[in-house]
Every structure is written in structure tokens, then in C-alpha cells.
Motif scaffolding. Structure first.
Motif, PDB file in Angstrom:
ATOM      1  N   HIS A 106      48.521  24.205   2.572  1.00 27.05           N
ATOM      2  CA  HIS A 106      49.072  24.358   3.929  1.00 27.05           C
ATOM      3  C   HIS A 106      50.596  24.487   3.933  1.00 27.05           C
ATOM      4  CE1 HIS A 106      45.144  23.214   5.591  1.00 27.05           C
ATOM      5  NE2 HIS A 106      45.119  22.259   4.680  1.00 27.05           N
ATOM      6  N   GLU A 116      53.057  24.588   7.234  1.00 29.09           N
ATOM      7  CA  GLU A 116      52.383  24.068   8.423  1.00 29.09           C
ATOM      8  C   GLU A 116      52.878  22.645   8.693  1.00 29.09           C
ATOM      9  OE1 GLU A 116      48.154  25.113   9.147  1.00 29.09           O
ATOM     10  OE2 GLU A 116      48.211  25.710   7.028  1.00 29.09           O
ATOM     11  N   PHE A 117      52.401  22.069   9.789  1.00 31.16           N
ATOM     12  CA  PHE A 117      52.763  20.702  10.151  1.00 31.16           C
ATOM     13  C   PHE A 117      51.583  19.779   9.916  1.00 31.16           C
ATOM     14  CE2 PHE A 117      55.671  23.325  12.494  1.00 31.16           C
ATOM     15  CZ  PHE A 117      56.868  22.651  12.397  1.00 31.16           C
ATOM     16  N   ASN A 153      48.378  21.702  11.618  1.00 28.39           N
ATOM     17  CA  ASN A 153      48.437  22.869  12.477  1.00 28.39           C
ATOM     18  C   ASN A 153      49.730  23.619  12.166  1.00 28.39           C
ATOM     19  OD1 ASN A 153      48.728  24.622  14.858  1.00 28.39           O
ATOM     20  ND2 ASN A 153      47.115  23.358  15.755  1.00 28.39           N
ATOM     21  N   GLY A 154      49.713  24.923  12.310  1.00 27.57           N
ATOM     22  CA  GLY A 154      50.906  25.730  12.080  1.00 27.57           C
ATOM     23  C   GLY A 154      51.912  25.657  13.220  1.00 27.57           C
ATOM     24  N   ASP A 155      51.474  25.167  14.375  1.00 33.21           N
ATOM     25  CA  ASP A 155      52.334  25.062  15.554  1.00 33.21           C
ATOM     26  C   ASP A 155      52.599  23.591  15.859  1.00 33.21           C
ATOM     27  OD1 ASP A 155      52.667  24.635  18.581  1.00 33.21           O
ATOM     28  OD2 ASP A 155      52.925  26.816  18.414  1.00 33.21           O
ATOM     29  N   ARG A 156      53.857  23.174  15.798  1.00 36.61           N
ATOM     30  CA  ARG A 156      54.226  21.762  15.977  1.00 36.61           C
ATOM     31  C   ARG A 156      53.788  21.220  17.331  1.00 36.61           C
ATOM     32  NH1 ARG A 156      58.371  19.322  18.461  1.00 36.61           N
ATOM     33  NH2 ARG A 156      59.001  17.301  17.696  1.00 36.61           N
ATOM     34  N   ASP A 157      54.039  21.971  18.406  1.00 39.56           N
ATOM     35  CA  ASP A 157      53.679  21.490  19.742  1.00 39.56           C
ATOM     36  C   ASP A 157      52.168  21.329  19.895  1.00 39.56           C
ATOM     37  OD1 ASP A 157      56.352  21.348  20.512  1.00 39.56           O
ATOM     38  OD2 ASP A 157      56.351  23.385  21.321  1.00 39.56           O
ATOM     39  N   LYS A 158      51.410  22.277  19.343  1.00 33.88           N
ATOM     40  CA  LYS A 158      49.942  22.170  19.402  1.00 33.88           C
ATOM     41  C   LYS A 158      49.453  20.980  18.583  1.00 33.88           C
ATOM     42  CE  LYS A 158      49.020  26.983  20.420  1.00 33.88           C
ATOM     43  NZ  LYS A 158      48.457  28.252  19.959  1.00 33.88           N
ATOM     44  N   LEU A 159      50.105  20.737  17.451  1.00 42.89           N
ATOM     45  CA  LEU A 159      49.744  19.591  16.620  1.00 42.89           C
ATOM     46  C   LEU A 159      49.961  18.287  17.387  1.00 42.89           C
ATOM     47  CD1 LEU A 159      49.171  18.656  13.497  1.00 42.89           C
ATOM     48  CD2 LEU A 159      51.554  18.003  13.674  1.00 42.89           C
ATOM     49  N   GLU A 217      47.345  17.861  19.993  1.00 36.36           N
ATOM     50  CA  GLU A 217      46.073  17.492  19.361  1.00 36.36           C
ATOM     51  C   GLU A 217      46.037  16.005  19.002  1.00 36.36           C
ATOM     52  OE1 GLU A 217      43.539  18.643  15.336  1.00 36.36           O
ATOM     53  OE2 GLU A 217      45.149  19.981  15.987  1.00 36.36           O
ATOM     54  N   ARG A 244      56.790  18.902   8.707  1.00 33.45           N
ATOM     55  CA  ARG A 244      56.510  20.247   8.204  1.00 33.45           C
ATOM     56  C   ARG A 244      56.249  20.089   6.715  1.00 33.45           C
ATOM     57  NH1 ARG A 244      57.283  25.603   9.573  1.00 33.45           N
ATOM     58  NH2 ARG A 244      58.533  25.078  11.396  1.00 33.45           N
TER      59      ARG A 244
END
Length: 92
Positions: free
Chosen positions: A31, A34-35, A47-53, A56, A70
Motif C-alpha cells: 500500500h 496510501e493512508f 485508504n488512498g484518500d485521507r479524508d475518506k479514511l 471510515e 501516510r
């Protein structure tokens, strides 16, 4: 000490960072860039997107302190939101 207040105790991120270090080789291989979110000594999301991580993690665990890093980069300590009570005059 790195951390945030949790009640009267400090939440210590060293355990989370140690978990990251122990898993780093595999994370870098599988990965890169990714974060990763680590809470209570275990990986809880990638997840590749920090805000989405972060969204979640909050959906799964609520508003808890977690280490977000990261993979191969800088870490971010995710803190629960600060509750503020307004006075009658509107001051914080």
C-alpha cells in the motif's frame, strides 16, 4: 509524550506507532503512498484518500484518537472533536 487527553489520562500514540513500525515493510510493499489508521495497537483501515479514511474510522469506531499515517510519510494524530459550550454572551 505524544498524545491527547482521554478523561484524566493521556492517550499515548507510541503503541500505534510501534504497530506501524512492525507492519511497515508489508504496508510499503502492498500500500505505498496510501493512508493507514491504527487504533488500540491494530490496523483498522487503509485508504488512498485521507479524508475518506478518517470518515471510515469514525464510522467504525466513533470519535476516538487514532494514528493516521501516510505509508512511507508523515503521521497525523486524529483527535475527537472538541465540545465547546457557549455562554449567554456568545463567548467560548
Amino acid at each position: 509524550m505524544y498524545g491527547l487527553e482521554k478523561g484524566k489520562e493521556m492517550y499515548d500514540f507510541r503503541r500505534e506507532y510501534d504497530t506501524y513500525l512492525s507492519k511497515q515493510e508489508g504496508l510499503l510493499r502492498e500500500h505505498p503512498g496510501e493512508f493507514v489508521a491504527i487504533y488500540n495497537g491494530r490496523i483498522v483501515a487503509i485508504n488512498g484518500d485521507r479524508d475518506k479514511l478518517i470518515a471510515e474510522v469514525r464510522e467504525k469506531l466513533g470519535h476516538v484518537g487514532a494514528l493516521v499515517k501516510r505509508i512511507g510519510g508523515e503521521e497525523t494524530k486524529v483527535r475527537p472533536p472538541v465540545s465547546r459550550r457557549l455562554t449567554k454572551s456568545g463567548d467560548l
